[in-house]
Enzyme design. Structure first.
Site, PDB file in Angstrom:
ATOM      1  N   VAL A  86       0.840  -1.190   0.000  1.00  6.28           N
ATOM      2  CA  VAL A  86       0.000   0.000   0.000  1.00  6.28           C
ATOM      3  C   VAL A  86       0.881   1.248   0.000  1.00  6.28           C
ATOM      4  O   VAL A  86       1.690   1.459   0.909  1.00  6.28           O
ATOM      5  CB  VAL A  86      -0.952   0.017   1.208  1.00  6.28           C
ATOM      6  CG1 VAL A  86      -1.815   1.287   1.189  1.00  6.28           C
ATOM      7  CG2 VAL A  86      -1.841  -1.227   1.215  1.00  6.28           C
ATOM      8  N   LYS A  87       0.712   2.054  -1.033  1.00 13.25           N
ATOM      9  CA  LYS A  87       1.524   3.259  -1.215  1.00 13.25           C
ATOM     10  C   LYS A  87       0.787   4.445  -0.589  1.00 13.25           C
ATOM     11  O   LYS A  87      -0.330   4.782  -0.989  1.00 13.25           O
ATOM     12  CB  LYS A  87       1.750   3.480  -2.707  1.00 13.25           C
ATOM     13  CG  LYS A  87       2.923   4.361  -3.065  1.00 13.25           C
ATOM     14  CD  LYS A  87       3.124   4.329  -4.574  1.00 13.25           C
ATOM     15  CE  LYS A  87       4.297   5.159  -5.031  1.00 13.25           C
ATOM     16  NZ  LYS A  87       4.410   5.158  -6.503  1.00 13.25           N
TER      17      LYS A  87
END
Length: 219
Positions: A86-87
């Site tokens: 997850v960025k």
């Protein structure tokens, strides 16, 4: 050092994977739009397609900017495939969300890092990766490689396990210098990675070998 490709183009991802050197993919909304991927379901399907190609590490960026929404969006992305990272943007609620994700065993990539202090905060929150943007710093006459060196020193001083993911790579020299400075990962366009293959002496040497072989074979 790990090699990630910075794109949402499936053909380029396959090409990099076929080279045998690809460790992951980073994407963002701009890269998705560049490939004409629009609409929530189409974006989700595209992430799934990328995960089908690569072995691990597919950074999928949240759009949200508040803690609750970042968590909601990030958990949905992480549920798509165990390869998803997850960025999260380097903002206050982003750091808070990284701490939450870390406690849940969800891998994170803290993006838009432009200072050593930002990288330190992300590492303390438990980020899997921090992404300092070299090229964008170079664009404003600041040396992005110095940032890599500073982050490496700080992480080594305190034993942080967070990996340095050098982003906004503009060419092969950036990649080599990041390797020399101890970056754990680079993410770059395919052209920059392929540029590492090239050297005029390799080309001329191969041409000579082939010509000599042809002579010896009587061709």
């Amino acid at each position: 050092m790990k090699f990630f490709i910075d794109t949402a183009n499936l053909d380029q991802i396959r090409e990099a994977q076929d080279m045998g050197i690809l460790d992951g993919v980073t994407t963002n909304p701009s890269l998705m739009a560049k490939e004409g991927i629009t609409g929530e379901q189409n974006v989700i399907n595209h992430y799934k397609a990328i995960c089908d190609i690569v072995d691990d590490n597919v950074s999928a960026e949240v759009i949200a900017t508040t803690f609750d929404e970042i968590v909601k969006e990030g958990e949905a992305l992480a549920a798509l495939n165990p390869k998803i990272v997850v960025k999260v943007p380097m903002i206050k609620d982003g750091v808070k969300a990284i701490k939450y994700f870390s406690s849940k065993g969800i891998k994170t990539n803290c993006t838009l890092i432009f200072s050593a202090g930002q990288a330190l905060l992300a590492a303390k929150a438990g980020a899997t990766y921090v992404s300092p943007f070299l090229g964008r710093l170079d664009d404003i006459s600041s040396d992005g490689l110095v940032l890599i060196e500073d982050i490496r020193t700080i992480f080594d001083n305190y034993g942080y396990e967070t990996q340095i993911l050098a982003a906004s790579i503009r060419g092969p020299l950036h990649i080599v210098n990041c390797a020399k400075l101890g970056a754990d990962v680079i993410t770059a366009p395919l052209a920059a990675i392929a540029g590492l293959l090239k050297h005029p002496l390799t080309d001329s040497g191969l041409a000579t070998f082939l010509a000599d072989h042809a002579k010896a074979a009587g061709k």
